[in-house]
Design a protein around this motif. Sequence first.
Motif, PDB file in Angstrom:
ATOM      1  N   SER A 190       0.838  -1.199   0.000  1.00 44.39           N
ATOM      2  CA  SER A 190       0.000   0.000   0.000  1.00 44.39           C
ATOM      3  C   SER A 190       0.873   1.249   0.000  1.00 44.39           C
ATOM      4  O   SER A 190       2.080   1.189   0.257  1.00 44.39           O
ATOM      5  N   THR A 191       0.264   2.380  -0.279  1.00 41.80           N
ATOM      6  CA  THR A 191       1.007   3.627  -0.368  1.00 41.80           C
ATOM      7  C   THR A 191       1.729   3.957   0.936  1.00 41.80           C
ATOM      8  O   THR A 191       2.870   4.419   0.933  1.00 41.80           O
ATOM      9  N   ASP A 192       1.067   3.706   2.062  1.00 38.61           N
ATOM     10  CA  ASP A 192       1.714   4.001   3.350  1.00 38.61           C
ATOM     11  C   ASP A 192       2.620   2.861   3.814  1.00 38.61           C
ATOM     12  O   ASP A 192       3.281   2.983   4.852  1.00 38.61           O
ATOM     13  N   GLY A 193       2.658   1.760   3.068  1.00 37.68           N
ATOM     14  CA  GLY A 193       3.551   0.650   3.389  1.00 37.68           C
ATOM     15  C   GLY A 193       3.071  -0.250   4.497  1.00 37.68           C
ATOM     16  O   GLY A 193       3.740  -1.242   4.840  1.00 37.68           O
ATOM     17  N   LYS A 194       1.891   0.005   5.047  1.00 43.35           N
ATOM     18  CA  LYS A 194       1.442  -0.774   6.194  1.00 43.35           C
ATOM     19  C   LYS A 194       0.754  -2.082   5.812  1.00 43.35           C
ATOM     20  O   LYS A 194       0.583  -2.959   6.668  1.00 43.35           O
ATOM     21  N   VAL A 195       0.323  -2.194   4.572  1.00 39.91           N
ATOM     22  CA  VAL A 195      -0.265  -3.438   4.084  1.00 39.91           C
ATOM     23  C   VAL A 195       0.583  -3.920   2.914  1.00 39.91           C
ATOM     24  O   VAL A 195       0.809  -3.170   1.966  1.00 39.91           O
ATOM     25  N   TRP A 196       1.071  -5.143   2.994  1.00 43.06           N
ATOM     26  CA  TRP A 196       1.891  -5.667   1.901  1.00 43.06           C
ATOM     27  C   TRP A 196       1.727  -7.174   1.814  1.00 43.06           C
ATOM     28  O   TRP A 196       1.273  -7.840   2.751  1.00 43.06           O
ATOM     29  N   GLY A 197       2.072  -7.689   0.645  1.00 44.91           N
ATOM     30  CA  GLY A 197       1.975  -9.128   0.444  1.00 44.91           C
ATOM     31  C   GLY A 197       3.021  -9.606  -0.544  1.00 44.91           C
ATOM     32  O   GLY A 197       3.547  -8.827  -1.351  1.00 44.91           O
ATOM     33  N   THR A 198       3.311 -10.885  -0.482  1.00 48.54           N
ATOM     34  CA  THR A 198       4.329 -11.483  -1.342  1.00 48.54           C
ATOM     35  C   THR A 198       4.071 -12.975  -1.494  1.00 48.54           C
ATOM     36  O   THR A 198       3.450 -13.598  -0.635  1.00 48.54           O
ATOM     37  N   TYR A 199       4.565 -13.530  -2.602  1.00 46.18           N
ATOM     38  CA  TYR A 199       4.529 -14.976  -2.792  1.00 46.18           C
ATOM     39  C   TYR A 199       5.748 -15.667  -2.155  1.00 46.18           C
ATOM     40  O   TYR A 199       5.825 -16.893  -2.148  1.00 46.18           O
ATOM     41  N   ILE A 200       6.673 -14.899  -1.628  1.00 43.19           N
ATOM     42  CA  ILE A 200       7.959 -15.469  -1.230  1.00 43.19           C
ATOM     43  C   ILE A 200       7.900 -16.056   0.173  1.00 43.19           C
ATOM     44  O   ILE A 200       7.852 -15.334   1.172  1.00 43.19           O
ATOM     45  N   HIS A 201       7.900 -17.381   0.249  1.00 44.11           N
ATOM     46  CA  HIS A 201       8.099 -18.040   1.532  1.00 44.11           C
ATOM     47  C   HIS A 201       9.551 -17.843   1.961  1.00 44.11           C
ATOM     48  O   HIS A 201      10.460 -17.836   1.136  1.00 44.11           O
ATOM     49  N   GLY A 202       9.745 -17.701   3.255  1.00 48.58           N
ATOM     50  CA  GLY A 202      11.092 -17.491   3.772  1.00 48.58           C
ATOM     51  C   GLY A 202      11.536 -16.050   3.749  1.00 48.58           C
ATOM     52  O   GLY A 202      12.684 -15.757   4.069  1.00 48.58           O
ATOM     53  N   ILE A 203      10.662 -15.135   3.396  1.00 49.84           N
ATOM     54  CA  ILE A 203      11.080 -13.734   3.329  1.00 49.84           C
ATOM     55  C   ILE A 203      11.481 -13.217   4.708  1.00 49.84           C
ATOM     56  O   ILE A 203      12.373 -12.385   4.838  1.00 49.84           O
ATOM     57  N   MET A 204      10.849 -13.734   5.761  1.00 51.65           N
ATOM     58  CA  MET A 204      11.184 -13.297   7.109  1.00 51.65           C
ATOM     59  C   MET A 204      12.532 -13.844   7.572  1.00 51.65           C
ATOM     60  O   MET A 204      13.058 -13.416   8.602  1.00 51.65           O
ATOM     61  N   HIS A 205      13.085 -14.806   6.842  1.00 53.40           N
ATOM     62  CA  HIS A 205      14.397 -15.348   7.194  1.00 53.40           C
ATOM     63  C   HIS A 205      15.533 -14.429   6.748  1.00 53.40           C
ATOM     64  O   HIS A 205      16.699 -14.709   7.046  1.00 53.40           O
ATOM     65  N   PRO A 231      14.097   2.291  17.069  1.00 51.67           N
ATOM     66  CA  PRO A 231      14.537   1.166  16.224  1.00 51.67           C
ATOM     67  C   PRO A 231      15.690   0.399  16.890  1.00 51.67           C
ATOM     68  O   PRO A 231      16.455   0.962  17.676  1.00 51.67           O
ATOM     69  N   LEU A 232      15.796  -0.877  16.563  1.00 54.11           N
ATOM     70  CA  LEU A 232      16.844  -1.734  17.109  1.00 54.11           C
ATOM     71  C   LEU A 232      17.794  -2.170  16.002  1.00 54.11           C
ATOM     72  O   LEU A 232      17.408  -2.267  14.835  1.00 54.11           O
ATOM     73  N   ALA A 233      19.013  -2.455  16.383  1.00 55.49           N
ATOM     74  CA  ALA A 233      19.989  -2.988  15.424  1.00 55.49           C
ATOM     75  C   ALA A 233      19.678  -4.454  15.125  1.00 55.49           C
ATOM     76  O   ALA A 233      18.981  -5.130  15.880  1.00 55.49           O
ATOM     77  N   VAL A 234      20.206  -4.925  14.014  1.00 55.40           N
ATOM     78  CA  VAL A 234      20.046  -6.339  13.656  1.00 55.40           C
ATOM     79  C   VAL A 234      20.901  -7.169  14.608  1.00 55.40           C
ATOM     80  O   VAL A 234      22.122  -7.054  14.626  1.00 55.40           O
ATOM     81  N   GLU A 235      20.256  -7.968  15.413  1.00 56.11           N
ATOM     82  CA  GLU A 235      20.969  -8.869  16.319  1.00 56.11           C
ATOM     83  C   GLU A 235      20.761 -10.327  15.945  1.00 56.11           C
ATOM     84  O   GLU A 235      21.678 -11.136  16.053  1.00 56.11           O
ATOM     85  N   LEU A 236      19.558 -10.661  15.512  1.00 57.94           N
ATOM     86  CA  LEU A 236      19.254 -12.050  15.180  1.00 57.94           C
ATOM     87  C   LEU A 236      19.731 -12.379  13.771  1.00 57.94           C
ATOM     88  O   LEU A 236      19.259 -11.779  12.799  1.00 57.94           O
ATOM     89  N   ARG A 237      20.660 -13.302  13.648  1.00 50.70           N
ATOM     90  CA  ARG A 237      21.071 -13.870  12.367  1.00 50.70           C
ATOM     91  C   ARG A 237      20.483 -15.265  12.320  1.00 50.70           C
ATOM     92  O   ARG A 237      21.062 -16.230  12.812  1.00 50.70           O
ATOM     93  N   PHE A 238      19.294 -15.359  11.733  1.00 55.85           N
ATOM     94  CA  PHE A 238      18.491 -16.557  11.938  1.00 55.85           C
ATOM     95  C   PHE A 238      19.131 -17.806  11.358  1.00 55.85           C
ATOM     96  O   PHE A 238      19.088 -18.872  11.975  1.00 55.85           O
ATOM     97  N   ASN A 239      19.726 -17.714  10.194  1.00 56.21           N
ATOM     98  CA  ASN A 239      20.319 -18.917   9.594  1.00 56.21           C
ATOM     99  C   ASN A 239      21.539 -19.391  10.379  1.00 56.21           C
ATOM    100  O   ASN A 239      21.780 -20.597  10.484  1.00 56.21           O
TER     101      ASN A 239
END
Length: 532
Positions: free
Chosen positions: A454-469, A489-497
């Motif tokens: 969406s224009t404000d970026g609050k609603v979005w969708g994707t076909y990509i499984h694993g995008i949160m990884h 905001p927080l720094a990237v701490e979790l390196r999931f893989n």
Amino acid sequence: MTLQPFAGVRPARTLMIQGTASDVGKSIITTALCRILVQDGLSVAPYKSQNMSLNSYVTPDGKEIGRAQGMQADACGIPATTDMNPILLKPTTDRASQVVVHGKPYRTMDAYSYRHEYLAEAGMIAREALDRLRLEHDIVVLEGAGSPAEINLKDRDIVNMRMAGWADAPVILVADIDRGGVFASIVGTMELLEPDERARVKGFLINKFRGDVALLQPGLDWLEQRTGKPVLGVIPHIDRLKLESEDSLSIQKLATAPHPNGELLDIAVIRFPRIANFTDIDPLIAEQDTSVRYVTRPEEFGTPDVVILPGSKNTAEDLLFVREMGLEPLLRAHQERGGWIAGICGGYQMLGQQLRDPNRIESDNESLPGLGFFPMETVFATDKKTERVSGQAVGWLLSNEQAANDSERTSFLIEGYEIHMGRTSFLLETEHPMTVGILRGTTEEPPHQEGARSTDGKVWGTYIHGIMHNDEFRRNWLNAIRVDKGLTPLAVELRFNLLRKAEFDRLADHVRQHINLQLVYKIMNPNEEADQ
């Protein structure tokens, strides 16, 4: 005691993990043993002849197998292949499943037709796949399904004791003490096996134990005396293991508890009846600043910061479920008050204006209105798209501040995979939503725009499984929600893989400490001298 490698010289040794029921921990025990054997210097491959799961995995060559076998291949440090799970059943209704053969859809069949018309051929396919694996590795660790004591299924079994016989595999029987009745479940299972099947069981593992094992010892002594089989180990419950679960029975156990002070982002995931690839949510559960919960009823909805519509094996039926349960007006109210919404695969399809299924691929609904968040429609095709993808995804924040417009937003390299029958197109080109990314798949398909926002970026969708990884992408999105909520905001701490790889080793170390590994090696190698 160890085994000598001999991959390619003769067929691999085999070991099979069966269970007294579903969700007793067969997949996790198989994963642990795979990792232990690899740590001990052997070439190991996982195998499950027939898997029933909506949580699947895409192999490097773009084929679909059960998530557990993909995870086990990762634990072995080898690329996953369809030989590791040649037959995958993906339920579409309570009585029918899509039959996936060597990673590609074969047809949708009801249980009776599959059992009486195709199971014999499926058995041959499964045996040939196992034979190939045995020529490439030192050991193949097989996993059963459900229980070997399902007497109504035994005459045509291709996944438990008949497969153990075809593989000449010794069997370790796993039972879950956490659910109660562990001795009854083991003894009852053994009593329902045929004499030759009982002889193939070489020992028991009691899984998910909590407490003092000394208090359990009288029961263990009785069990060994009653059955004449050794207890190979009592595996304590391992807390918050961050590895994928394949069985939807365990979904609720993965949710995190709400946080009372409001510092955590409240993420509500709609739990569809046919929820698929729910491991997409795992990185969010592991994050430091999130509380993830699964929602099926209006009274569970609350006032979340984020609502996720996850993957679905039957998008139309699961959309009807959303409406029947009264969740649709709650989604609209959530958006109107500025809440965030994300849809993945089937959830993304629901966000459009229309679902069309002229060939009745997924359901009996030829046409169904979507939720209408985006001007797009999805048509379900007869062929399934399964491939790994990579590319650029547009983020939300720039330098920890909200960007003034979309052209200023940063972008991130992402990787993932697609599994879907639907093809989505936009109805109004002049109102085409902002894209999530530019992707290139494993096929010869040229780069293409994918997803919607969406224009404000609050609603979005994707076909990509694993995008949160994808760590930077995920953290950028969570930070945008934090900023919107008035949090820093927080720094990237979790390196999931990296965390996942460490979890393989944590699991292996945990099981190694509580299993008689020397006896397991002896079970796998009964007729040969083993090195000390």
